[in-house]
Design a protein around this motif. Structure first.
Motif, short mmCIF file in Angstrom:
data_model
loop_
_atom_site.label_atom_id
_atom_site.label_comp_id
_atom_site.label_asym_id
_atom_site.label_seq_id
_atom_site.Cartn_x
_atom_site.Cartn_y
_atom_site.Cartn_z
N ARG A 16 1.07 -1.20 0.04
CA ARG A 16 -0.04 -0.16 -0.01
C ARG A 16 1.07 1.17 0.00
O ARG A 16 0.53 2.16 -0.61
CB ARG A 16 -1.04 0.11 1.22
N TYR A 17 2.05 1.31 0.73
CA TYR A 17 2.91 2.45 0.74
C TYR A 17 3.44 2.55 -0.76
O TYR A 17 3.55 3.74 -1.19
CB TYR A 17 3.99 1.97 1.90
N GLU A 18 3.85 1.40 -1.50
CA GLU A 18 4.34 1.77 -2.57
C GLU A 18 3.50 1.98 -3.86
O GLU A 18 3.74 2.88 -4.41
CB GLU A 18 5.00 0.33 -3.06
N VAL A 23 1.10 6.40 -7.07
CA VAL A 23 0.13 7.22 -7.55
C VAL A 23 0.47 9.02 -7.22
O VAL A 23 0.17 9.72 -8.12
CB VAL A 23 -1.24 7.16 -6.52
N ALA A 24 1.42 9.10 -6.18
CA ALA A 24 1.77 10.39 -5.92
C ALA A 24 2.71 10.71 -7.19
O ALA A 24 2.49 11.98 -7.73
CB ALA A 24 2.48 10.45 -4.58
N GLU A 25 3.49 9.86 -7.69
CA GLU A 25 4.58 10.06 -8.53
C GLU A 25 3.75 10.28 -10.09
O GLU A 25 4.04 11.07 -10.81
CB GLU A 25 5.58 8.92 -8.74
N THR A 46 1.02 15.20 -2.60
CA THR A 46 0.64 14.94 -0.90
C THR A 46 -0.54 14.28 -1.06
O THR A 46 -0.84 13.20 -0.16
CB THR A 46 0.45 16.27 -0.52
N ALA A 47 -1.50 14.47 -2.11
CA ALA A 47 -2.73 13.77 -1.94
C ALA A 47 -2.54 12.31 -2.41
O ALA A 47 -3.21 11.28 -1.77
CB ALA A 47 -3.92 14.56 -3.05
N GLY A 48 -1.67 12.22 -3.18
CA GLY A 48 -1.44 10.77 -3.84
C GLY A 48 -0.90 9.82 -2.70
O GLY A 48 -1.19 8.76 -2.45
N LEU A 49 0.22 10.73 -2.04
CA LEU A 49 0.86 9.85 -0.71
C LEU A 49 -0.08 9.44 0.45
O LEU A 49 -0.34 8.32 0.72
CB LEU A 49 1.73 10.54 -0.15
N CYS A 50 -1.40 10.50 0.46
CA CYS A 50 -2.30 10.31 1.49
C CYS A 50 -3.59 9.59 1.23
O CYS A 50 -4.50 9.33 2.09
CB CYS A 50 -2.82 11.70 2.22
N HIS A 51 -3.90 9.39 -0.12
CA HIS A 51 -5.10 8.96 -0.40
C HIS A 51 -5.79 7.63 0.34
O HIS A 51 -6.91 7.74 0.64
CB HIS A 51 -5.23 8.89 -1.81
N ASP A 52 -4.88 6.59 0.39
CA ASP A 52 -5.57 5.37 0.92
C ASP A 52 -4.92 5.47 2.44
O ASP A 52 -4.92 4.03 3.05
CB ASP A 52 -4.67 4.46 0.31
N ILE A 53 -4.66 6.41 3.19
CA ILE A 53 -4.09 6.44 4.53
C ILE A 53 -5.12 5.76 5.65
O ILE A 53 -4.70 5.08 6.48
CB ILE A 53 -3.94 8.01 4.91
N ALA A 54 -6.53 5.75 5.09
CA ALA A 54 -7.36 5.18 5.92
C ALA A 54 -7.88 3.61 5.54
O ALA A 54 -8.61 3.10 6.45
CB ALA A 54 -8.49 5.91 6.38
N LEU A 132 2.32 0.55 -10.84
CA LEU A 132 2.27 -0.74 -10.33
C LEU A 132 1.00 -1.64 -10.40
O LEU A 132 1.04 -2.85 -9.95
CB LEU A 132 2.61 -0.67 -8.70
N ARG A 133 0.04 -1.11 -10.86
CA ARG A 133 -1.36 -1.75 -10.98
C ARG A 133 -1.20 -2.82 -12.17
O ARG A 133 -0.74 -2.54 -13.31
CB ARG A 133 -2.44 -0.69 -11.56
N GLU A 134 -1.58 -3.96 -11.91
CA GLU A 134 -1.09 -5.18 -12.68
C GLU A 134 -2.49 -5.64 -13.33
O GLU A 134 -2.61 -6.46 -14.20
CB GLU A 134 -0.35 -6.16 -11.99
#
Ligand code: FE2
Ligand code: FE2
Length: 194
Positions: A16-18, A23-25, A46-54, A132-134
């Motif tokens: 999930r981190y990767e 997504v951010a990149e 920032t939104a890309g990094l945080c979007h799946d935070i929960a 990374l989506r396959e």
């Protein structure tokens, strides 16, 4: 590594981190390709990094985060797999004090919204097409996107295809569909055929 990235590296699973960094990149690259101002590029990242935070919190905990701020809508109660978008937006605000623009980008990243801003659309599609989506449908969508001239129309057309894919996938599995995705699909379809 900025503080957002440090937080997700510590608190999310490795995949999930990767995915979040990817997504951010992706969102940053699209924003740059469109010639958006630096402020938008930073906020997209920032939104890309945080979007799946929960996303990895139990659903009940996600619901509780939302209920600290607002009543849970009937639509959100039905479509529990999308709860993490609103919970994530509130959590990122609690933790980092994100502004309303970043809040919106996280808040609509899985359902979409008929009134999405350009940056909200960029996060919405980046979540699908990041490298990374396959899943086959993601690969096809990524190829569709990469092969075309990058402009705001391509963002709309790709977002339309993302909605279609979600609707098809959810119907095939018999899963609940969030009305926002249907509304977004209808709105983007109108734009596409203008
Ligand atoms: Fe998500
Ligand atoms: Fe995601």
């Amino acid at each position: 590594m900025n503080s957002f990235e440090e937080y997700i590296k510590k608190n999310l699973s490795k995949p999930r981190y990767e995915h979040s960094v990817s997504v951010a990149e992706t969102a940053k690259k699209i924003g740059e390709g469109l010639g958006l101002p630096d402020r938008d590029i930073t906020e997209l990242y920032t939104a890309g990094l945080c979007h799946d935070i929960a996303k990895e919190l139990p659903k009940d905990e996600q619901a509780k985060i939302i209920e600290k701020h607002q009543t849970l809508s009937e639509d959100d109660k039905i479509s529990r797999s999308t709860l993490h978008q609103l919970a994530g937006a509130y959590l990122a605000r609690e933790l980092f004090g994100i502004n309303d623009r970043i809040f919106g980008m996280i808040r609509y990243h899985c359902t979409g919204s008929p009134d999405m801003t350009l940056c909200e659309k960029i996060i919405f599609i980046s979540d699908y097409i990041e490298p990374l989506r396959e899943h086959k449908s993601c690969v096809l969508l990524r190829e569709y996107f990469i092969k075309r001239k990058l402009d705001t129309r391509l963002i709309d057309l790709t977002a339309l295809k993302c909605c279609k894919r979600t609707l098809d996938l959810l119907s095939a599995k018999g899963y609940p569909i969030h009305p926002l995705t249907v509304q977004t699909y209808e709105k983007l379809k109108k734009i596409a055929y203008e």
